[in-house]
Design a protein around this motif. Structure first.
Motif, PDB file in Angstrom:
ATOM      1  N   GLY A  56       0.757  -1.002   0.015  1.00  0.00           N
ATOM      2  CA  GLY A  56       0.063   0.068   0.112  1.00  0.00           C
ATOM      3  C   GLY A  56       0.726   1.337   0.256  1.00  0.00           C
ATOM      4  O   GLY A  56       2.007   1.191   0.412  1.00  0.00           O
ATOM      5  N   ARG A  88      -2.998  -5.233   6.357  1.00  0.00           N
ATOM      6  CA  ARG A  88      -4.248  -4.869   6.088  1.00  0.00           C
ATOM      7  C   ARG A  88      -4.295  -3.603   5.194  1.00  0.00           C
ATOM      8  O   ARG A  88      -3.411  -2.964   5.783  1.00  0.00           O
ATOM      9  CB  ARG A  88      -5.012  -4.610   7.303  1.00  0.00           C
ATOM     10  CG  ARG A  88      -5.460  -6.062   8.016  1.00  0.00           C
ATOM     11  CD  ARG A  88      -6.459  -7.003   7.255  1.00  0.00           C
ATOM     12  NE  ARG A  88      -7.670  -6.138   7.063  1.00  0.00           N
ATOM     13  CZ  ARG A  88      -8.665  -6.678   6.458  1.00  0.00           C
ATOM     14  NH1 ARG A  88      -8.466  -7.954   6.034  1.00  0.00           N
ATOM     15  NH2 ARG A  88      -9.701  -6.049   6.167  1.00  0.00           N
ATOM     16  N   LEU A  89      -5.047  -3.231   4.482  1.00  0.00           N
ATOM     17  CA  LEU A  89      -5.228  -2.135   3.734  1.00  0.00           C
ATOM     18  C   LEU A  89      -6.430  -1.270   4.106  1.00  0.00           C
ATOM     19  O   LEU A  89      -7.451  -1.937   4.353  1.00  0.00           O
ATOM     20  CB  LEU A  89      -5.109  -2.285   2.267  1.00  0.00           C
ATOM     21  CG  LEU A  89      -3.844  -2.991   1.642  1.00  0.00           C
ATOM     22  CD1 LEU A  89      -4.040  -3.370   0.426  1.00  0.00           C
ATOM     23  CD2 LEU A  89      -2.841  -1.880   1.643  1.00  0.00           C
ATOM     24  N   ASP A  90      -6.308  -0.272   4.199  1.00  0.00           N
ATOM     25  CA  ASP A  90      -7.531   0.747   4.436  1.00  0.00           C
ATOM     26  C   ASP A  90      -8.370   0.954   3.259  1.00  0.00           C
ATOM     27  O   ASP A  90      -9.637   0.775   3.419  1.00  0.00           O
ATOM     28  CB  ASP A  90      -7.140   1.884   4.920  1.00  0.00           C
ATOM     29  CG  ASP A  90      -6.492   2.037   6.637  1.00  0.00           C
ATOM     30  OD1 ASP A  90      -6.920   1.497   7.248  1.00  0.00           O
ATOM     31  OD2 ASP A  90      -5.347   2.708   6.634  1.00  0.00           O
ATOM     32  N   PHE A  92      -8.704   0.059  -0.789  1.00  0.00           N
ATOM     33  CA  PHE A  92      -8.520  -0.643  -2.409  1.00  0.00           C
ATOM     34  C   PHE A  92      -8.944   0.508  -3.388  1.00  0.00           C
ATOM     35  O   PHE A  92     -10.291   0.637  -3.400  1.00  0.00           O
ATOM     36  CB  PHE A  92      -9.367  -1.778  -2.495  1.00  0.00           C
ATOM     37  CG  PHE A  92      -8.856  -2.516  -4.165  1.00  0.00           C
ATOM     38  CD1 PHE A  92      -7.707  -3.295  -4.004  1.00  0.00           C
ATOM     39  CD2 PHE A  92      -9.513  -2.229  -5.198  1.00  0.00           C
ATOM     40  CE1 PHE A  92      -7.273  -3.852  -5.202  1.00  0.00           C
ATOM     41  CE2 PHE A  92      -9.100  -2.712  -6.405  1.00  0.00           C
ATOM     42  CZ  PHE A  92      -7.861  -3.659  -6.476  1.00  0.00           C
ATOM     43  N   VAL A 188      -3.511   2.791   0.997  1.00  0.00           N
ATOM     44  CA  VAL A 188      -4.656   2.358  -0.160  1.00  0.00           C
ATOM     45  C   VAL A 188      -3.481   1.620  -1.330  1.00  0.00           C
ATOM     46  O   VAL A 188      -2.390   2.120  -1.409  1.00  0.00           O
ATOM     47  CB  VAL A 188      -4.828   3.597  -0.835  1.00  0.00           C
ATOM     48  CG1 VAL A 188      -3.698   4.779  -1.192  1.00  0.00           C
ATOM     49  CG2 VAL A 188      -5.897   3.558  -2.176  1.00  0.00           C
ATOM     50  N   SER A 217      -8.693  -5.746   2.268  1.00  0.00           N
ATOM     51  CA  SER A 217      -9.075  -3.881   2.337  1.00  0.00           C
ATOM     52  C   SER A 217     -10.206  -4.009   2.944  1.00  0.00           C
ATOM     53  O   SER A 217     -11.108  -4.706   3.103  1.00  0.00           O
ATOM     54  CB  SER A 217      -9.142  -3.646   0.734  1.00  0.00           C
ATOM     55  OG  SER A 217      -7.900  -3.784   0.024  1.00  0.00           O
TER      56      SER A 217
END
Length: 244
Positions: A56, A88-90, A92, A188, A217
């Motif tokens: 990200g 983990r991604l906030d 996408f 992101v 995400s």
């Protein structure tokens, strides 16, 4: 049926090279080709086995320089090096490379900066009003209903530029300050910066890992245009997000 070249952005710096290989669906039993998502690459929960592929960048980086990274130009290794491995991604980010860079920039700037622009503008206009009331800023007499009222243009003069400057440049300020402080920005997934474009093996692996990245995400931001639902790749992304 066969997905034609119109179904894949011609100038997509991430997917165009493999579009002809990956999007031939003429044989219903064959599915996607080399760059397609393969069952052996994922487990039952859409988790990719190579966690290094989940990468990200800060949201502000995508918007910096009036969304320079949104322009469909050749990807450099420097851009990919700015992404970081994430568990983990906030967000996408789903978008189409056929859409104008400026349209995407304005839409994403509105999404990322609107609340900050509104609050900063309210704060600035409140300060201007206070300075006007105490007589620091000059006013002009206005006749209203037979009465003379002192008014000034300063809230308009300072308020409107404050709003647009914050809307268009807040992310640049955040990027600059992040050199010295942890800004705590949302991470992101942005395909251009998060899929290795130099190493061909990792590029293909990154494309195959898209379902896992989406599953990792917490949310999806999609730049919706009339073209969005006509493209196979963006439909694949949004349908995967709704599935996982």
């Amino acid at each position: 049926s066969t997905v034609t070249e119109d179904s894949v952005p011609e100038n997509n710096p991430v997917a165009s090279q493999s579009a002809a290989d990956t999007c031939n669906l003429s044989d219903a039993s064959s599915g996607f080709e080399e760059d397609a998502v393969r069952a052996e690459d994922l487990d039952a929960d859409f988790k990719v086995r190579d966690f290094d592929l989940i990468r990200g960048v800060p949201f502000s980086l995508v918007l910096t320089g009036f969304g320079g990274m949104l322009k469909p130009t050749k990807v450099t290794s420097k851009e990919v090096d700015r992404s970081r491995v994430k568990q983990r991604l906030d967000v996408f980010l789903s978008h189409n490379w056929d859409v104008s860079r400026w349209n995407k920039f304005l839409a994403l700037a509105l999404h990322a900066n609107f609340v900050h622009a509104l609050l900063i503008t309210i704060l600035v206009t409140a300060v201007i009003m206070a300075l006007t009331i105490v007589g620091v800023l000059p006013t002009c007499p206005k006749h209203r209903g037979g009465e003379i009222t002192e008014m000034g243009p300063w809230c308009l003069v300072f308020g409107v530029p404050t709003y647009w400057l914050t809307m268009c440049f807040r992310h640049d300020a955040v990027q600059f300050l992040s050199r010295f402080f942890d800004s705590g920005e949302r991470s992101v997934f942005f395909d251009r910066a998060c899929i290795d474009q130099v190493n061909e093996h990792r590029r293909r692996a990154g494309i195959r890992a898209i379902p896992s990245i989406i599953a990792s995400s917490d949310s999806m931001v999609a730049v919706i245009t009339p073209l969005y639902f006509k493209k196979l790749w963006t439909m694949f992304e949004v349908s995967t997000f709704l599935t996982v």
